[in-house]
Write an enzyme that holds these catalytic residues in place. Structure first.
Site, PDB file in Angstrom:
ATOM      1  N   GLY B  46       0.719  -1.020   0.055  1.00 16.53           N
ATOM      2  CA  GLY B  46      -0.017  -0.125   0.036  1.00 16.53           C
ATOM      3  C   GLY B  46       1.055   1.205  -0.055  1.00 16.53           C
ATOM      4  N   GLU B  62      -0.473   0.819  -6.537  1.00 14.62           N
ATOM      5  CA  GLU B  62       0.519   0.362  -5.209  1.00 14.62           C
ATOM      6  C   GLU B  62       0.912  -1.004  -5.163  1.00 14.62           C
ATOM      7  OE1 GLU B  62       2.360   1.871  -3.167  1.00 14.62           O
ATOM      8  OE2 GLU B  62       1.557   4.240  -3.309  1.00 14.62           O
ATOM      9  N   GLU B  66       4.740  -2.454  -5.801  1.00 12.03           N
ATOM     10  CA  GLU B  66       5.343  -3.155  -4.745  1.00 12.03           C
ATOM     11  C   GLU B  66       5.439  -4.529  -4.661  1.00 12.03           C
ATOM     12  OE1 GLU B  66       3.612  -1.979  -0.866  1.00 12.03           O
ATOM     13  OE2 GLU B  66       4.602  -0.147  -1.013  1.00 12.03           O
ATOM     14  N   PRO B  83      -6.663   7.812  15.149  1.00 10.38           N
ATOM     15  CA  PRO B  83      -5.436   8.539  15.565  1.00 10.38           C
ATOM     16  C   PRO B  83      -4.359   7.690  16.102  1.00 10.38           C
ATOM     17  CG  PRO B  83      -7.277   9.719  16.366  1.00 10.38           C
ATOM     18  CD  PRO B  83      -7.747   8.199  16.082  1.00 10.38           C
ATOM     19  N   GLU B 115      11.086  -7.093  -0.114  1.00  8.58           N
ATOM     20  CA  GLU B 115      10.632  -8.418  -0.639  1.00  8.58           C
ATOM     21  C   GLU B 115       9.005  -8.764  -0.602  1.00  8.58           C
ATOM     22  OE1 GLU B 115      11.946 -13.049   0.263  1.00  8.58           O
ATOM     23  OE2 GLU B 115      12.455 -11.564   1.744  1.00  8.58           O
TER      24      GLU B 115
END
Lengths: 229, 229
Positions: B46, B62, B66, B83, B115
């Site tokens: 992500g 993403e 990745e 939060p 990886e």
DNA sequence: CCAAAAGTGTTCTCCATACACCCATGC
DNA sequence: GCATGGGTGTATGGAGAACACTTTTGG
């Protein structure tokens, strides 16, 4: 640990689709926008998320600020983030839907809202932003979820008759249910408390009152039972 | 129209729970983080949402960056915004889950990831951030949705045997299904195309191959049929 | 006594479940 | 010929759906 990400950020808002019941009619709470963009148009209550509050809390806070209401049930719905959905700039909104016991609350317009009012789902005005899309998906979610989770009780008074309960399901699912089958099924689930009191002030035979029992529901779930209308 | 809101804004990311099938085992794709925080820990693929892309596109981008993968099915799951869930500062993440046909793809680590690797759901490492919570809710969503929507086919090759199909459902639902009842039911739905070809290269009787037919499914839905396992 | 809604059972059909053996193929 | 998975049917029980009349109460 410093935050190393200094690219531009989208604004993040929450919006809330609030459902309430009016006899046999499912209604939605809308506010009339005071400011641009879409000034004067009807919209879902909502607003910007503060830096130190959770999303749920932001949704409840905005609802309170704009309509004076606290909700009895709140659930995250979906996050809408099309670039261009807000003419002011990139804004991502986390949408919620809420259920409230209308009889117990009184609405009032708030700071950012000229006015707040209930609309029947069949007589909706044109809405600001992509709020019609959000509203539609909230309605679908409610229709789906109410059938296998006992959330609909949050639309009824704490004490209700079986007929009121049935009408609530009919209003949400938008189709008639068979009275005898409905009663057989809901009673067989064993999640209702039969009260000793009866209805009052009606010009016909008074109906028995019932309440939803969280304890009974927990028991029944524990034993592998599935709630389903 | 200028954006009048100039308060601080949270960062917005997308995270992706990618499911794949390995024979009878449901697996999840994780990446090993290269940078702080949680450097060296396993995490969901992500990253940050760009200002001009939709959330779905951000998730796909993403994932590609990745792990090198494109997904066959992608659905928004939930938005996590406590939060404190990211030690760098307020970060709201829109979580997705994805299904891919593992056989057709080869994974590779990417820029932000040391990886990438597949993990069985029963042998998960400790994850960064609140990713274990996200993963768990993705798993539950998949278990629920696979039963009433034909999304599971996105985990299988385009041509599959009924046994492979059954094993897919068993892996996701994590319980055994009865062979005869399963076949009776899935065939009676009329959404499978029976191919003329058979399995090849097995040391026993070769099974018939089937494929999922979108057209048949659309027909069946049109006529009010409900897909349900 | 009339209007209005409350309350109540039975029948039928269909679907989910349980369950065991023969078949085809490769080695 | 044997090991391996492929492929098939029936019987039973339970749940959903259809359906109409009597009871209670207030006015």
């Amino acid at each position: 640990m410093p935050f190393t990400y200094d690219y531009p950020r989208p604004a993040v808002t929450v919006d809330c689709v609030v459902f309430g019941l009016d006899d046999g009619d499912l209604k939605v709470l809308l506010i009339q926008r005071a400011d641009k963009p879409f000034a004067g148009r009807w919209a879902l209550p909502g607003g910007f998320v503060n830096m130190d509050e959770t999303l749920d809390v932001a949704a409840r806070r905005e609802l309170k600020e704009e309509t004076g209401l606290s909700c009895d049930y709140l659930e995250q719905l979906f996050t809408f983030g099309e670039p261009g959905r807000d003419p002011r700039g990139r804004t991502i909104t986390v949408a919620y839907y809420a259920l409230i016991r209308r009889a117990e609350h009184r609405i009032q317009g708030g700071s950012d809202a000229k006015e707040a009012a209930w609309f029947s789902l069949h007589e909706l005005p044109s809405l600001a932003f992509d709020h019609d899309k959000i509203l539609e998906s909230a309605h679908k979610r409610l229709q789906g979820k109410v059938r296998y989770q006992p959330i609909g009780f949050n639309l009824l008074p704490l004490k209700f008759t079986l007929t009121e309960l049935q009408k609530m399901y009919e209003a949400i699912l938008d189709r008639p249910l068979d009275k005898r089958n409905f009663r057989k099924k809901i009673l067989s689930m064993g999640v209702l408390e039969r009260l000793t009191e009866s209805q009052e002030g009606v010009a016909h035979r008074a109906a028995r009152l019932y309440s939803f029992s969280k304890a009974k529901y927990a028991d029944v779930v524990e034993h592998g039972f599935n709630f389903e209308i």
